[in-house]
Design a protein around this motif. Structure first.
Motif, PDB file in Angstrom:
ATOM      1  N   LEU A   1     -31.064 -21.275  -1.225  1.00  0.00           N
ATOM      2  CA  LEU A   1     -32.267 -20.088  -0.924  1.00  0.00           C
ATOM      3  C   LEU A   1     -33.387 -20.884  -0.798  1.00  0.00           C
ATOM      4  O   LEU A   1     -34.532 -20.258  -0.387  1.00  0.00           O
ATOM      5  CB  LEU A   1     -32.175 -18.941  -1.582  1.00  0.00           C
ATOM      6  N   HIS A   2     -33.598 -21.763  -1.634  1.00  0.00           N
ATOM      7  CA  HIS A   2     -34.973 -22.557  -1.695  1.00  0.00           C
ATOM      8  C   HIS A   2     -35.589 -22.907  -0.291  1.00  0.00           C
ATOM      9  O   HIS A   2     -36.694 -23.067  -0.057  1.00  0.00           O
ATOM     10  CB  HIS A   2     -34.967 -23.894  -2.550  1.00  0.00           C
ATOM     11  N   PHE A   3     -34.620 -22.958   0.640  1.00  0.00           N
ATOM     12  CA  PHE A   3     -35.048 -23.192   2.119  1.00  0.00           C
ATOM     13  C   PHE A   3     -36.026 -22.276   2.720  1.00  0.00           C
ATOM     14  O   PHE A   3     -36.988 -22.489   3.382  1.00  0.00           O
ATOM     15  CB  PHE A   3     -33.634 -23.556   2.920  1.00  0.00           C
ATOM     16  N   LEU A   4     -35.668 -20.778   2.285  1.00  0.00           N
ATOM     17  CA  LEU A   4     -36.621 -19.936   2.416  1.00  0.00           C
ATOM     18  C   LEU A   4     -38.232 -19.926   2.245  1.00  0.00           C
ATOM     19  O   LEU A   4     -39.046 -19.651   3.155  1.00  0.00           O
ATOM     20  CB  LEU A   4     -36.127 -18.530   1.982  1.00  0.00           C
ATOM     21  N   THR A   5     -38.381 -20.452   1.162  1.00  0.00           N
ATOM     22  CA  THR A   5     -40.006 -20.713   0.718  1.00  0.00           C
ATOM     23  C   THR A   5     -40.330 -21.820   1.662  1.00  0.00           C
ATOM     24  O   THR A   5     -41.607 -21.772   2.096  1.00  0.00           O
ATOM     25  CB  THR A   5     -39.961 -21.090  -0.793  1.00  0.00           C
ATOM     26  N   GLU A   6     -39.601 -22.729   2.301  1.00  0.00           N
ATOM     27  CA  GLU A   6     -40.113 -23.894   3.035  1.00  0.00           C
ATOM     28  C   GLU A   6     -40.674 -23.345   4.382  1.00  0.00           C
ATOM     29  O   GLU A   6     -41.361 -23.639   5.001  1.00  0.00           O
ATOM     30  CB  GLU A   6     -39.237 -25.080   3.182  1.00  0.00           C
TER      31      GLU A   6
ATOM     32  N   LEU B   1     -26.506 -14.002  -2.623  1.00  0.00           N
ATOM     33  CA  LEU B   1     -27.306 -13.869  -3.827  1.00  0.00           C
ATOM     34  C   LEU B   1     -26.506 -14.083  -5.275  1.00  0.00           C
ATOM     35  O   LEU B   1     -27.055 -14.590  -6.101  1.00  0.00           O
ATOM     36  CB  LEU B   1     -28.116 -12.456  -3.906  1.00  0.00           C
ATOM     37  N   PHE B   2     -25.274 -13.461  -5.268  1.00  0.00           N
ATOM     38  CA  PHE B   2     -24.508 -13.406  -6.254  1.00  0.00           C
ATOM     39  C   PHE B   2     -23.400 -14.281  -6.231  1.00  0.00           C
ATOM     40  O   PHE B   2     -22.529 -14.428  -5.272  1.00  0.00           O
ATOM     41  CB  PHE B   2     -23.891 -11.931  -6.787  1.00  0.00           C
ATOM     42  N   ASP B   3     -22.896 -14.950  -7.345  1.00  0.00           N
ATOM     43  CA  ASP B   3     -22.053 -15.847  -7.547  1.00  0.00           C
ATOM     44  C   ASP B   3     -20.613 -15.423  -7.707  1.00  0.00           C
ATOM     45  O   ASP B   3     -20.563 -14.959  -8.921  1.00  0.00           O
ATOM     46  CB  ASP B   3     -22.264 -17.030  -8.557  1.00  0.00           C
TER      47      ASP B   3
END
Length: 221
Positions: free
Chosen positions: A212-217, A14-16
């Motif tokens: 993390l965009h994969f999670l919405t998919e 989550l954090f860079d």
């Protein structure tokens, strides 16, 4: 969707972690990146050594020790000002660009952070971030003094969630974390931010994505 709970690693997921380079560059503009990389390498190494030797120390202490080692190795000095500035930067790491929007979109599952970080590191970091209102629970291994990827750390997280293994999706950008969680019995999502291949080991992630965009998919299915 079969997952009622999503567990996220914090650092690098989550954090860079590269955001500490801005603070380090105030003192070492040419070496900030190499210091940051060695800092993270030593931080993980020291945590693993503490776990395997049974000599647990909180992650805050290990993180400062690792920074001092990295500074000495890269610059020949571990100046107190640089150490203090680097440690303060760790409490204000930048989120990855998609972290807050993705968590905001996913209102169904329970969102948990499961981290090797001690609470005196995690809570200030999360409270000042844009994901604070979307995190339902913070689980620190410091509560049981067992670092990930030990099975005890994942069991503790599962117990805190109050659900079965099959209801949990574990998300991390760290290969060792994915291996530990998968070996314990969680379904796993590896975030390959550097677009590299996973390790050649039996415990492979169930899902691989670049962010993390994969999670919405996944949760839209």
């Amino acid at each position: 969707m079969k997952y009622s709970t999503i567990m996220y690693d914090a650092y690098g997921t989550l954090f860079d972690l590269r955001s500490v380079e801005g603070a380090l560059s105030e003192y070492y503009p040419q070496q900030a990146a190499s210091i940051g990389q060695l800092w993270r390498k030593k931080q993980i190494e020291y945590a693993f050594t503490a776990q395997m030797s049974g000599s647990y120390r909180p992650f805050l202490i290990i993180t400062e020790e690792a920074l001092r080692t990295a500074l000495l190795a890269e610059t020949g000095s571990a100046a107190a000002d640089a150490v203090n500035r680097g440690m303060r930067a760790y409490e204000k790491l930048n989120l990855y660009a998609e972290s807050a929007p993705v968590l905001q979109q996913m209102s169904g599952p329970l969102h948990m952070i499961v981290s090797n970080g001690s609470r005196d590191m995690l809570e200030p970091l999360i409270e000042q971030s844009a994901v604070a209102s979307h995190i339902d629970r913070i689980v620190s291994v410091d509560d049981i003094k067992q670092y990930k990827p030990s099975s005890a750390a994942y069991y503790h997280a599962m117990r805190e969630a109050g659900v079965s293994r099959s209801s949990i999706l574990f998300v991390s950008s760290n290969t060792w974390d994915i291996i530990g969680a998968k070996t314990f019995g969680f379904d796993t999502l590896w975030i390959s931010r550097d677009k590299t291949a996973f390790e050649s080991v039996p415990a492979q992630p169930d899902y691989i994505a670049e962010d993390l965009h994969f999670l919405t998919e996944l949760f839209a299915d």
